[in-house]
Scaffold this active site. Sequence first.
Site, mmCIF file in Angstrom:
data_model
loop_
_atom_site.group_PDB
_atom_site.id
_atom_site.type_symbol
_atom_site.label_atom_id
_atom_site.label_comp_id
_atom_site.label_asym_id
_atom_site.label_seq_id
_atom_site.Cartn_x
_atom_site.Cartn_y
_atom_site.Cartn_z
ATOM 1 N N SER A 551 0.844 -1.256 0.104
ATOM 2 C CA SER A 551 0.034 -0.010 0.058
ATOM 3 C C SER A 551 0.829 1.403 -0.003
ATOM 4 O O SER A 551 1.691 1.467 -0.893
ATOM 5 C CB SER A 551 -0.944 -0.240 1.170
ATOM 6 O OG SER A 551 -1.963 0.967 1.128
ATOM 7 N N ASP A 637 -9.834 -3.478 -5.701
ATOM 8 C CA ASP A 637 -9.361 -2.565 -4.728
ATOM 9 C C ASP A 637 -9.630 -1.187 -4.721
ATOM 10 O O ASP A 637 -9.320 -0.594 -5.788
ATOM 11 C CB ASP A 637 -7.608 -2.825 -4.723
ATOM 12 C CG ASP A 637 -6.983 -2.006 -3.557
ATOM 13 O OD1 ASP A 637 -7.878 -1.379 -2.681
ATOM 14 O OD2 ASP A 637 -5.759 -2.218 -3.314
ATOM 15 N N HIS A 672 -7.973 -4.799 -1.526
ATOM 16 C CA HIS A 672 -6.615 -4.437 -1.045
ATOM 17 C C HIS A 672 -6.081 -5.509 -0.181
ATOM 18 O O HIS A 672 -4.678 -5.608 -0.143
ATOM 19 C CB HIS A 672 -7.072 -3.128 -0.045
ATOM 20 C CG HIS A 672 -6.042 -2.326 0.100
ATOM 21 N ND1 HIS A 672 -5.281 -1.620 -0.925
ATOM 22 C CD2 HIS A 672 -5.353 -2.083 1.186
ATOM 23 C CE1 HIS A 672 -4.257 -0.941 -0.149
ATOM 24 N NE2 HIS A 672 -4.463 -1.208 1.014
#
Length: 701
Positions: A551, A637, A672
């Site tokens: 991320s 995501d 995600h």
Amino acid sequence: MSNIQNSKDAEPIARVHPAIQTHHGVERRDDYAWLRADNWREAMRDPAQLPADIRAHLEAENAHVAAVMTQTEALQAKLFAEMKGRIKEDDATVPTPWGEWAYFNRYVEGGQYPVYCRAPRDGGAEQVYLDCNMLAEGRAYFRLGGAHVSPDQTRVAYSSDTNGSEYYTFRFRDIGSSADAPDEIADTEGSGCWSACGQYFFYSRLDENHRPTRIFRHRLGAPASEDALIYEERDPGFGVGVSLTQSREFIVIRSGDHETTESYVIPAAAPLTEPRLVAPRIAKQKYDVDHGGGDAFVIVTNADGAEDFKIVSTPVASPGRENWRDIEPHRPGRLILGVTPFTGHLARLEREDGLPRIVIRRLTDGAEHAIAFAEEAYSLSMQDGFEHDTTTLRFAYSSMTTPAQTFDYDMETRARTLRKTQEVPSGHNPADYVTRRIFAPAHDGETVPISLLYRRTTPLDGSAPLLLYGYGSYGVAMPAYFSTSILSLVDRGFVYAVAHIRGGKDKGYRWYTDGKREKKQNTFKDFIAAGEYLARERFTSRGRIVAQGGSAGGMLMGAVANMAPDLFNGIIAEVPFVDVLTTMLDASLPLTPPEWPEWGNPIESAEDYATIAAYSPYDNVRAQAYPHILAVAGISDPRVTYWEPAKWVAKLRATKKDGNLLLLKTIMEAGHGGASGRFDRLKEVALVQAFALMISGYAEA
């Protein structure tokens, strides 16, 4: 295995279709903007709606990964078996008491998902009230957002996401009959809370931009279309959530971004009353409200220049700032992380000198004591319970060598009771490993903490490969916790290191502010300094380091690959936020306005534009040699959209000057967090570890 098989002819080449943008007089060309689907909102909800040309490109990249990684299939299977063997398949949490019941989660052997259960507090047969394995049956993806039992303990409100897009649907189940009520609430953020009467449920709903901007009150049995809107946030940068205080006497609506918060309260026993403002928002001032009983709220805040936060109390009847009274003043360098109020005690989690501790305060006389721990580096967390009129605090402890332990602590007698130790069925001897905490000098005189784990038999002569993990954003600190999966690398001779770089709060709130916006370069330089120091101290060597982050940590990976490619042998970037400038220039994306306090607003500010442009990984790809790279994306995501890593890999492939591996794995059934099942997730970890081992010359038949 040491001979890496890679054919340039087999690499997917993305077509070039230039798009030109101009901001602040700067013209910018993006050859791969077409990978962002025009119908991305629809595709996020239903990945089958993804345009055919984009899907074909992502599937070609996946096929390339499969072809290259074929040589590691046996290794991946072995890694998966090892990691699965370290998991107690029928594990269960320690029961948490609430009235006549005690609540816990458990797993069944072979089950991917938890089973939510309760049993009579004083002993008796268990009752299953939510079996996530059954809810997930027939689905490629399932994630539970929350399971909230009603105050009378007859119903549970639960939310679930079935494609990784983080659109959660609430359902209401009768615990006795296991039947779901007909009312469902779609497009929620996934969490919520009950009124004291159990007839109303409060939740936040996502808007058309996938942002939680509205709080609704649902009446049990009524259609969601009749739900009452009780709060709406007008600032597009703010998100809202709703929860109960520790006492369960108040519903708290919290609105905020990364720098500023504002809260409203509703008595849980009077759910139809209007939300009451605690204190109006002030830019760059945060406060969080809780209540442990009685006539005062407890608030953690950075008001009055309390950079590392302080604790105040304020009357329930008049909670405004003019009535805030310090009960734990600000002390520079001692960061207050959280507070749990009880009827007679206040437990706080704080961090000083990089290590966490729990401090107990008795409310009658203000006497305090800390709960002591002996190891050099460890992870510590307080666990909220259902009851506040108690002297028992539950907390969890682990270190890189010590499996997780759950304790009940009597805040009055100071008796510590071990309730559970994480079992490692395949065996684990902490004495076989060494964990250390060292400090690397940074470019500007600061020192960067590094947590280390390695086997006692690992040579520290520079020959060992090293996995260096980092994040460094949003103030998130990286705990030195026990991980069963990382042992597979460590047992094969890797040194494992976590760099506690600026952008996190590992050394206080200033450590965070020194790694954001105009100071963001400190995050990347700290990580590079950590790698260079580990090489100088002979834990590894330059070119033997595999860097990993996800991320915002994936953005870190892209930045350091551009800045110091020769330091690293490999880069593992999971759901990497690598197209920072493009994303921050697109106010329609779910997280863009809420993220401006973290990164800057390049739409409004030429200075912010220049700052981000100077480090945005996608914009700084250059014609140079790069390490081996594995990027992992999730098709649905909403946080880091799939096209960011896809564009990054496409540009790298067209630009870089080396023959090293460049792989993009897009998980076509997840968002995600990757795969939702506990064993499916291990398969993804096995692929990542096999990549690290392969590029490090690890040979195994």
